[in-house]
Design a protein around this motif. Sequence first.
Motif, PDB file in Angstrom:
ATOM      1  N   ASP A 212      12.295 -53.785  14.365  1.00 51.04           N
ATOM      2  CA  ASP A 212      10.821 -53.565  14.270  1.00 51.04           C
ATOM      3  C   ASP A 212      10.306 -52.480  14.885  1.00 51.04           C
ATOM      4  O   ASP A 212      10.583 -52.245  16.123  1.00 51.04           O
ATOM      5  CB  ASP A 212      10.055 -54.900  14.321  1.00 51.04           C
ATOM      6  CG  ASP A 212      10.430 -55.978  13.681  1.00 51.04           C
ATOM      7  OD1 ASP A 212      11.382 -55.876  12.361  1.00 51.04           O
ATOM      8  OD2 ASP A 212      10.067 -57.301  14.073  1.00 51.04           O
ATOM      9  N   MET A 213       9.362 -51.636  14.284  1.00 52.17           N
ATOM     10  CA  MET A 213       8.748 -50.537  14.749  1.00 52.17           C
ATOM     11  C   MET A 213       7.338 -50.510  14.298  1.00 52.17           C
ATOM     12  O   MET A 213       7.063 -50.381  13.084  1.00 52.17           O
ATOM     13  CB  MET A 213       9.532 -49.386  14.275  1.00 52.17           C
ATOM     14  CG  MET A 213       9.077 -47.971  14.909  1.00 52.17           C
ATOM     15  SD  MET A 213       9.964 -46.534  14.426  1.00 52.17           S
ATOM     16  CE  MET A 213      11.166 -46.462  15.653  1.00 52.17           C
ATOM     17  N   ASN A 214       6.680 -49.778  15.322  1.00 53.66           N
ATOM     18  CA  ASN A 214       5.173 -49.572  15.035  1.00 53.66           C
ATOM     19  C   ASN A 214       4.939 -47.975  15.312  1.00 53.66           C
ATOM     20  O   ASN A 214       5.521 -47.399  16.272  1.00 53.66           O
ATOM     21  CB  ASN A 214       4.019 -50.386  15.979  1.00 53.66           C
ATOM     22  CG  ASN A 214       4.112 -51.632  15.597  1.00 53.66           C
ATOM     23  OD1 ASN A 214       4.353 -51.971  14.466  1.00 53.66           O
ATOM     24  ND2 ASN A 214       4.025 -52.507  16.568  1.00 53.66           N
ATOM     25  N   ILE A 215       4.557 -47.194  14.268  1.00 55.10           N
ATOM     26  CA  ILE A 215       4.421 -45.822  14.388  1.00 55.10           C
ATOM     27  C   ILE A 215       2.736 -45.556  14.388  1.00 55.10           C
ATOM     28  O   ILE A 215       2.061 -46.003  13.489  1.00 55.10           O
ATOM     29  CB  ILE A 215       5.097 -44.918  13.465  1.00 55.10           C
ATOM     30  CG1 ILE A 215       6.380 -45.198  13.535  1.00 55.10           C
ATOM     31  CG2 ILE A 215       4.588 -43.486  13.526  1.00 55.10           C
ATOM     32  CD1 ILE A 215       7.314 -44.516  12.332  1.00 55.10           C
ATOM     33  N   ASN A 216       2.136 -45.276  15.394  1.00 57.89           N
ATOM     34  CA  ASN A 216       0.730 -44.590  15.412  1.00 57.89           C
ATOM     35  C   ASN A 216       0.585 -43.053  15.725  1.00 57.89           C
ATOM     36  O   ASN A 216       1.043 -42.634  16.714  1.00 57.89           O
ATOM     37  CB  ASN A 216       0.124 -45.538  16.775  1.00 57.89           C
ATOM     38  CG  ASN A 216       0.005 -46.992  16.542  1.00 57.89           C
ATOM     39  OD1 ASN A 216      -0.621 -47.417  15.707  1.00 57.89           O
ATOM     40  ND2 ASN A 216       1.008 -47.478  17.199  1.00 57.89           N
ATOM     41  N   LEU A 217      -0.017 -42.424  14.760  1.00 61.62           N
ATOM     42  CA  LEU A 217      -0.409 -41.009  14.668  1.00 61.62           C
ATOM     43  C   LEU A 217      -1.886 -40.645  14.673  1.00 61.62           C
ATOM     44  O   LEU A 217      -2.564 -41.447  13.637  1.00 61.62           O
ATOM     45  CB  LEU A 217       0.365 -40.497  13.587  1.00 61.62           C
ATOM     46  CG  LEU A 217       0.162 -38.885  13.406  1.00 61.62           C
ATOM     47  CD1 LEU A 217       0.576 -38.348  14.425  1.00 61.62           C
ATOM     48  CD2 LEU A 217       0.484 -38.363  11.951  1.00 61.62           C
ATOM     49  N   ASP A 218      -2.322 -40.165  15.605  1.00 54.02           N
ATOM     50  CA  ASP A 218      -3.825 -39.596  15.882  1.00 54.02           C
ATOM     51  C   ASP A 218      -3.951 -38.296  15.624  1.00 54.02           C
ATOM     52  O   ASP A 218      -3.688 -37.607  16.677  1.00 54.02           O
ATOM     53  CB  ASP A 218      -4.308 -40.484  17.033  1.00 54.02           C
ATOM     54  CG  ASP A 218      -5.886 -40.420  17.121  1.00 54.02           C
ATOM     55  OD1 ASP A 218      -6.624 -39.926  15.939  1.00 54.02           O
ATOM     56  OD2 ASP A 218      -6.559 -40.838  18.026  1.00 54.02           O
ATOM     57  N   VAL A 219      -4.516 -37.842  14.632  1.00 51.07           N
ATOM     58  CA  VAL A 219      -4.793 -36.590  14.416  1.00 51.07           C
ATOM     59  C   VAL A 219      -6.126 -36.068  14.828  1.00 51.07           C
ATOM     60  O   VAL A 219      -7.145 -36.249  13.979  1.00 51.07           O
ATOM     61  CB  VAL A 219      -4.257 -36.097  13.024  1.00 51.07           C
ATOM     62  CG1 VAL A 219      -4.370 -34.457  13.003  1.00 51.07           C
ATOM     63  CG2 VAL A 219      -2.790 -36.445  12.760  1.00 51.07           C
ATOM     64  N   LYS A 220      -6.393 -35.486  15.782  1.00 47.19           N
ATOM     65  CA  LYS A 220      -7.911 -34.914  16.383  1.00 47.19           C
ATOM     66  C   LYS A 220      -8.115 -33.579  16.052  1.00 47.19           C
ATOM     67  O   LYS A 220      -7.661 -32.885  16.510  1.00 47.19           O
ATOM     68  CB  LYS A 220      -7.992 -35.453  17.746  1.00 47.19           C
ATOM     69  CG  LYS A 220      -8.052 -36.858  18.266  1.00 47.19           C
ATOM     70  CD  LYS A 220      -7.829 -37.010  19.643  1.00 47.19           C
ATOM     71  CE  LYS A 220      -7.834 -38.441  20.069  1.00 47.19           C
ATOM     72  NZ  LYS A 220      -8.934 -39.396  19.615  1.00 47.19           N
ATOM     73  N   ASN A 221      -9.289 -33.390  15.250  1.00 46.23           N
ATOM     74  CA  ASN A 221      -9.929 -32.083  15.018  1.00 46.23           C
ATOM     75  C   ASN A 221      -8.495 -31.092  14.807  1.00 46.23           C
ATOM     76  O   ASN A 221      -8.559 -29.839  15.196  1.00 46.23           O
ATOM     77  CB  ASN A 221     -10.483 -31.654  16.359  1.00 46.23           C
ATOM     78  CG  ASN A 221     -11.693 -32.636  16.657  1.00 46.23           C
ATOM     79  OD1 ASN A 221     -12.476 -32.756  15.814  1.00 46.23           O
ATOM     80  ND2 ASN A 221     -11.813 -33.035  17.960  1.00 46.23           N
ATOM     81  N   MET A 222      -7.993 -31.344  13.679  1.00 44.10           N
ATOM     82  CA  MET A 222      -6.831 -30.383  13.303  1.00 44.10           C
ATOM     83  C   MET A 222      -7.455 -29.117  12.648  1.00 44.10           C
ATOM     84  O   MET A 222      -8.401 -29.064  12.107  1.00 44.10           O
ATOM     85  CB  MET A 222      -5.929 -31.157  12.107  1.00 44.10           C
ATOM     86  CG  MET A 222      -4.760 -30.263  12.047  1.00 44.10           C
ATOM     87  SD  MET A 222      -3.748 -31.252  10.759  1.00 44.10           S
ATOM     88  CE  MET A 222      -2.271 -30.122  10.789  1.00 44.10           C
ATOM     89  N   LYS A 223      -6.827 -27.951  13.182  1.00 43.62           N
ATOM     90  CA  LYS A 223      -7.115 -26.559  12.684  1.00 43.62           C
ATOM     91  C   LYS A 223      -5.900 -25.886  12.176  1.00 43.62           C
ATOM     92  O   LYS A 223      -4.861 -26.075  12.701  1.00 43.62           O
ATOM     93  CB  LYS A 223      -7.811 -25.823  14.009  1.00 43.62           C
ATOM     94  CG  LYS A 223      -9.164 -26.528  14.160  1.00 43.62           C
ATOM     95  CD  LYS A 223      -9.591 -25.530  15.521  1.00 43.62           C
ATOM     96  CE  LYS A 223     -10.988 -26.156  15.977  1.00 43.62           C
ATOM     97  NZ  LYS A 223     -11.071 -27.614  16.498  1.00 43.62           N
ATOM     98  N   VAL A 224      -6.219 -24.887  11.348  1.00 44.10           N
ATOM     99  CA  VAL A 224      -5.316 -24.166  10.758  1.00 44.10           C
ATOM    100  C   VAL A 224      -5.261 -22.935  11.423  1.00 44.10           C
ATOM    101  O   VAL A 224      -6.214 -22.348  11.175  1.00 44.10           O
ATOM    102  CB  VAL A 224      -5.166 -24.017   9.090  1.00 44.10           C
ATOM    103  CG1 VAL A 224      -4.229 -22.882   9.004  1.00 44.10           C
ATOM    104  CG2 VAL A 224      -4.956 -25.267   8.470  1.00 44.10           C
ATOM    105  N   ASN A 225      -4.221 -22.531  12.162  1.00 47.96           N
ATOM    106  CA  ASN A 225      -4.383 -21.229  13.111  1.00 47.96           C
ATOM    107  C   ASN A 225      -3.869 -19.968  11.928  1.00 47.96           C
ATOM    108  O   ASN A 225      -4.791 -18.866  12.161  1.00 47.96           O
ATOM    109  CB  ASN A 225      -3.441 -21.225  14.193  1.00 47.96           C
ATOM    110  CG  ASN A 225      -3.867 -20.268  15.233  1.00 47.96           C
ATOM    111  OD1 ASN A 225      -4.810 -19.596  15.447  1.00 47.96           O
ATOM    112  ND2 ASN A 225      -2.810 -19.547  15.659  1.00 47.96           N
TER     113      ASN A 225
END
Length: 419
Positions: A212-225
Amino acid sequence: MAITNSASAAIFQPGVNETEYNQDLEISYTKNNVSPTGIGFTGGTSSTPVEFDFNGNVNITLKQDSMTSDPSWSAYGVWINNSREGSVNLEFHKDLLINVQNTTNMGVGLVSGTLYTGVGMDGLNNGTTMTMHGASTVNVHGNSVIGAAAGSMFNNNSNGGGRLVFGGLHDSKQHAINVTSDWSSNTNTSKDSDWAIGLLAFDDGTIDIQGDMNINLDVKNMKVNNKSLTGTWEDHAAGIYVAKGSHFTTGEDVTLNITVSGDGSGLERKTLVPIHGIIVGQDEAAAKYSGEHSKVTLNGSTNINLSVNSSKNNGRYSGISVVGGSKLEANEPVLIQSQLKEKIDFSEDQKIDIYGVSAGTYLPDTQIASSSHCGSANFNDGLIVKTPVGYNPALNHFIALHSNNTRRYSAEPSGIYID
């Protein structure tokens, strides 16, 4: 301690003829002007695999003081490579804990790949494999971050081929991948692309989840450079990313939970970076791709939760996306649900769109629409898609199923099949 100034080397290096480490191992490293690797192995000069067993608990912490200390600081928890002649078989028999904090260039918890030299003697895909028999917990925080990678890290100082195995667990234990990608204080200026990935199988990479696996992804204030690169999707955000002839599999009776939180701050409509629970075949959606297509096989139940920060009125979110000739096969139930963290008024010009499942040649409003192949997704034991509570699903911003085959390039139909 095998570290020199401004160079990257493995902190742990065994003695001659050592093939196992029988004690608990703790590696803790905080420094700004060196990009460290906690544990590193490369295949030898013969076809005999380099084999090493960690028989105790392993705890690795690599940390920069702050994200403003060094704009090009990278860190890798465990990195193993195929050589030109040989491979590596690395096994962790008890619990593994990786903490990589405040990277400003690249941060990766686990890597199973192939040696890149830059001088013409690169490694070959010889079967390098990293196996975690105990519970593995990977925490990564920084600008461009990946929890665990099999194969190439988007061709960055690594070549294709490599395997990660997250073994079966007992006593209610779970594997955990926790990734926070934060551009709040410092947009990455070291390279043209930014990443926010939980698990990456890229360029003949293989990931096998047996517990069993938990994946947590938190993307904060993403910007394209670098906006000139968005036509090839150089910026990536996904809980699971599988592309370029790679494979991802979960075992029977395995529960996979994916939670993706994010916002589209700094993104214009024309340069939107889709944020996915699972994306398959994104790089295969480019024109003239002729290699093996990727496949995801989900033999256990899968739950995907999309949590959208609506205060930033940009963003495209998709639970599962399958494009470019790749395939997804789900043999147990799949649940995809989404919620908005704040109430928003869609009568205004909002630029937030949420898709449950999308399959075909491309994603809506993205610049890749010239694929020669379509993706398809099969759900053999049911699919549930839940839109945010309190909103009318008939709004164009909420689409449960999306399938397309545009232009005239694709030789086969796209499809979403639900049994």
